[in-house]
Design an enzyme around this catalytic site. Sequence first.
Site, PDB file in Angstrom:
ATOM      1  N   SER A 112      31.995  69.565  26.165  1.00  0.00           N
ATOM      2  CA  SER A 112      33.895  68.195  25.726  1.00  0.00           C
ATOM      3  C   SER A 112      34.804  68.768  26.466  1.00  0.00           C
ATOM      4  CB  SER A 112      33.394  67.642  24.425  1.00  0.00           C
ATOM      5  OG  SER A 112      33.888  66.507  24.936  1.00  0.00           O
ATOM      6  N   ASP A 226      26.615  58.517  25.869  1.00  0.00           N
ATOM      7  CA  ASP A 226      28.507  58.992  25.472  1.00  0.00           C
ATOM      8  C   ASP A 226      29.352  58.151  25.080  1.00  0.00           C
ATOM      9  OD1 ASP A 226      30.381  60.836  24.957  1.00  0.00           O
ATOM     10  OD2 ASP A 226      29.776  63.169  26.480  1.00  0.00           O
ATOM     11  N   HIS A 256      26.824  62.189  22.721  1.00  0.00           N
ATOM     12  CA  HIS A 256      28.149  63.982  22.930  1.00  0.00           C
ATOM     13  C   HIS A 256      28.153  65.157  22.859  1.00  0.00           C
ATOM     14  CE1 HIS A 256      31.797  64.879  24.556  1.00  0.00           C
ATOM     15  NE2 HIS A 256      32.602  65.315  23.131  1.00  0.00           N
TER      16      HIS A 256
END
EC number: 3.1.1.23
Length: 279
Positions: A112, A226, A256
């Site tokens: 991320s 996600d 995610h």
Amino acid sequence: MQTLTQPLSATFDVSNGQKVFYRHWKTADSPKAVVVIVHGFNSHSGYYQWTADQLVDSGYEAYALDLRGRGNSDGERFYIEDMNEFVGDVDQLVSIVKATHPGLPVFVLGHSAGGVLSCLYMLAHQDRVNGFICESFAYQVPAPDFAIAVLKGLSHLAPHAHVLKLKNEDFSRDATAVESMNNDPLIAHEVQPTRTVQQLAVADERLKKEFSNIQVPLFIIHGSLDKATKPSGSEFFYKQASSTDKTLKIYEGHYHDMLNDLDKEVVMGDILDWLNQRA
């Protein structure tokens, strides 16, 4: 039943006198390579125990740091003044790894916002690593452009105002993993300050211009469902990177945090296959 690998923990000092915390999971025998893990938002190095267990079982040692202001590291909570300082922190951990394991291949796994940070690290230091696994890349986020522009403007007026909250429920389909996040005091009440959002946006703007400078072997992975970041950001990175060895895989139905999601074994198996072919 798999035995948990108890990590060693340590810190290193950074330029402003703060201490950055990291974990180190060791193999029983000589490792064949080392994986350095860089976490994202609503996270810290403790979220990678299961991942580290799989790596150790397959002959890899693992290191994971807590970014400044997160987990057990010093610093204002969740605040990023300058992303380049964080790039330096990753490089300091890589230096520790290379000094501890001279001659071994080193791979980086960035998740991320940690993927954005790892990308910036690649631009400056890709000659120091043997490959980059980019998970759930926060290059594009599901927020309107005008909202990002407003937050960037606010970062100059109120840099410490907490404005962006991610939902733990968007990270995983595994109710146990979400419950663990909800009960974790280290991410309790985590809301990103305007300066942090601004630094992420500035990094994304830079990467858009410089993706083509990245030539290190790449494994880019993203979940199709996600809600925190967009798979299209990973697809754009894949298309723009100059790496001759690059792979993109979108996992249908995954959320995610794919290494703490349902079917994480499938994702981890692909990561290990990719590593084994390059270590």
